[in-house]
Design an enzyme around this catalytic site. Sequence first.
Site, mmCIF file in Angstrom:
data_model
loop_
_atom_site.group_PDB
_atom_site.id
_atom_site.type_symbol
_atom_site.label_atom_id
_atom_site.label_comp_id
_atom_site.label_asym_id
_atom_site.label_seq_id
_atom_site.Cartn_x
_atom_site.Cartn_y
_atom_site.Cartn_z
ATOM 1 N N GLU A 51 0.642 -1.432 0.194
ATOM 2 C CA GLU A 51 -0.373 0.021 -0.130
ATOM 3 C C GLU A 51 0.948 1.391 -0.232
ATOM 4 O O GLU A 51 -0.081 2.575 -0.533
ATOM 5 C CB GLU A 51 -0.782 -0.596 0.922
ATOM 6 C CG GLU A 51 -1.833 -0.999 0.819
ATOM 7 C CD GLU A 51 -3.285 -0.706 -0.132
ATOM 8 O OE1 GLU A 51 -3.112 0.292 -0.531
ATOM 9 O OE2 GLU A 51 -4.227 -1.884 -0.785
ATOM 10 N N TYR A 134 -6.325 6.928 4.223
ATOM 11 C CA TYR A 134 -6.874 5.830 3.008
ATOM 12 C C TYR A 134 -6.060 4.336 3.322
ATOM 13 O O TYR A 134 -6.081 3.055 3.288
ATOM 14 C CB TYR A 134 -6.395 6.062 1.294
ATOM 15 C CG TYR A 134 -5.713 5.097 0.365
ATOM 16 C CD1 TYR A 134 -6.791 4.159 0.329
ATOM 17 C CD2 TYR A 134 -4.516 4.997 0.869
ATOM 18 C CE1 TYR A 134 -6.400 3.765 -0.390
ATOM 19 C CE2 TYR A 134 -3.499 3.277 -0.437
ATOM 20 C CZ TYR A 134 -5.413 3.089 -0.750
ATOM 21 O OH TYR A 134 -5.518 2.073 -1.529
ATOM 22 N N ASP A 152 -9.225 5.974 -2.026
ATOM 23 C CA ASP A 152 -8.170 5.960 -3.323
ATOM 24 C C ASP A 152 -7.787 7.829 -4.294
ATOM 25 O O ASP A 152 -9.103 7.234 -4.383
ATOM 26 C CB ASP A 152 -6.348 5.846 -3.008
ATOM 27 C CG ASP A 152 -7.592 4.125 -4.008
ATOM 28 O OD1 ASP A 152 -7.998 4.529 -4.777
ATOM 29 O OD2 ASP A 152 -6.105 3.898 -4.587
HETATM 30 N N1 ADE Z 1 -3.830 0.258 -5.186
HETATM 31 C C1 ADE Z 1 -3.878 0.594 -4.325
HETATM 32 N N2 ADE Z 1 -3.998 -0.805 -3.756
HETATM 33 C C2 ADE Z 1 -4.297 -1.360 -4.430
HETATM 34 C C3 ADE Z 1 -4.490 -3.076 -4.423
HETATM 35 N N3 ADE Z 1 -4.767 -3.707 -2.992
HETATM 36 N N4 ADE Z 1 -4.851 -3.421 -5.324
HETATM 37 C C4 ADE Z 1 -4.484 -2.954 -6.636
HETATM 38 N N5 ADE Z 1 -4.553 -1.585 -6.642
HETATM 39 C C5 ADE Z 1 -4.120 -0.927 -5.770
#
Ligand code: ADE
Length: 406
Positions: A51, A134, A152
């Site tokens: 993340e 987030y 996000d």
């Molecule tokens: N962007 C941020 N976290 C994500 C996730 N777990 N899967 C896909 N896109 C992402």
Amino acid sequence: MVSARQLRKGLPPQRGKDGALRKALLKWFAEARRPLPWRERYDPYQVWISEIMLQQTQVETVLPYFARWMAAFPDVAAVAGAPQEELLKAWEGLGYYSRARNLGRAARRIVTDHGGVLPASPEVLRSLPGIGPYTAGAIASIGFNISTPAVDGNVSRVLGRLFALPDPVNTPRGQARVWEIAARLVPVRNARAFNEGLMELGALVCRARAPACNACPLANHCAAYARGTPEAFPRKQPRARRRGLRGVLLLLGRGKRVLLRKRPGEGLWGGLWEIPWLERRRGEGCAAALARLLDGLELPLCAPPRKLGVVDHGLTHIQMHLDCYRAEIKEEHSSARASTPSGQPLRWAAPGTLRKLPLARLSHKAIALGWEPAHQRTDPGGGAPRRTDPGGGPAPRPVGKRGKMV
Ligand code: ADE
């Protein structure tokens, strides 16, 4: 942080519509989900790292970084015990280096305050360095399957379109509205798949440009689609233009070594090493700026600096344009200072050291213009830009060589 339950309070129940939307998304995600490494075990530590890396960065770019990070730092304790320069080196090229510095700080806090175990509660996660609303929501929902929203940029876009939200999603009002809707929609039992489904939909289908509405599992729930103007949403307030910055950069060689300067611990590229550069003052020419850059270093140059070319480098708020020069000092010169007059550490780095130190991408670009140790040069000061990619780190993006020789 406001909890999902608090956010849900007072909102009109939309069980029928919301339930159908949830079901359609979950069904689609079960089939379309990409097999990403952090989705293999949903280990909360891996989810956390993914993340943080995915903030401002595309999945494809993150994949090799994630693999290298996990090999070097397999758990929270490994991050907590690593020197900051190692974390920054592993981050080199991803940008926004405060993310790597904060990972180190948060890992040490997790070890001292939470027995080395990543907390599951979004509120507690939120108290850790580098974890905002987030990321807290994403770790809690994806890592622990806790029912909490995670909004996000992708999710803002998806919800901004689905509900044809009138407020720009990049304003506090717009964000508040998107969070409210996300909190209302997130299911009690399947939060992980639901939140990941929204993110995945934003990445693969409900893209910023040219959304694939004909392939969208939520098309018949989508207000923007119903209006026939999906790309008119989400509404966004225009961003301020990037500030232009003009400066000079100096690759200063001493035998096989090049001079590096360490950035202050916080702020832009905090803690990284860089090839010295500075911003030109209003009306200041390159020669005067170079003289100012050299001022106080007390380094006798063998000859006036030669121009190598130009590096353009875009940051979120700044567009940099640096005229790059190269100069040599005598190898036997011994009075190399350990720091700039303002106290920034300096060091002369041989190619092997250069590979090991975390170096700002801007510096990689400048090195690619043509720095190599003086005795190896076949074409003094001229020729096409050579890649002297110090290996290890990411390949600098190709740069054009626009400057004239002086
Ligand atoms: N962007 C941020 N976290 C994500 C996730 N777990 N899967 C896909 N896109 C992402």
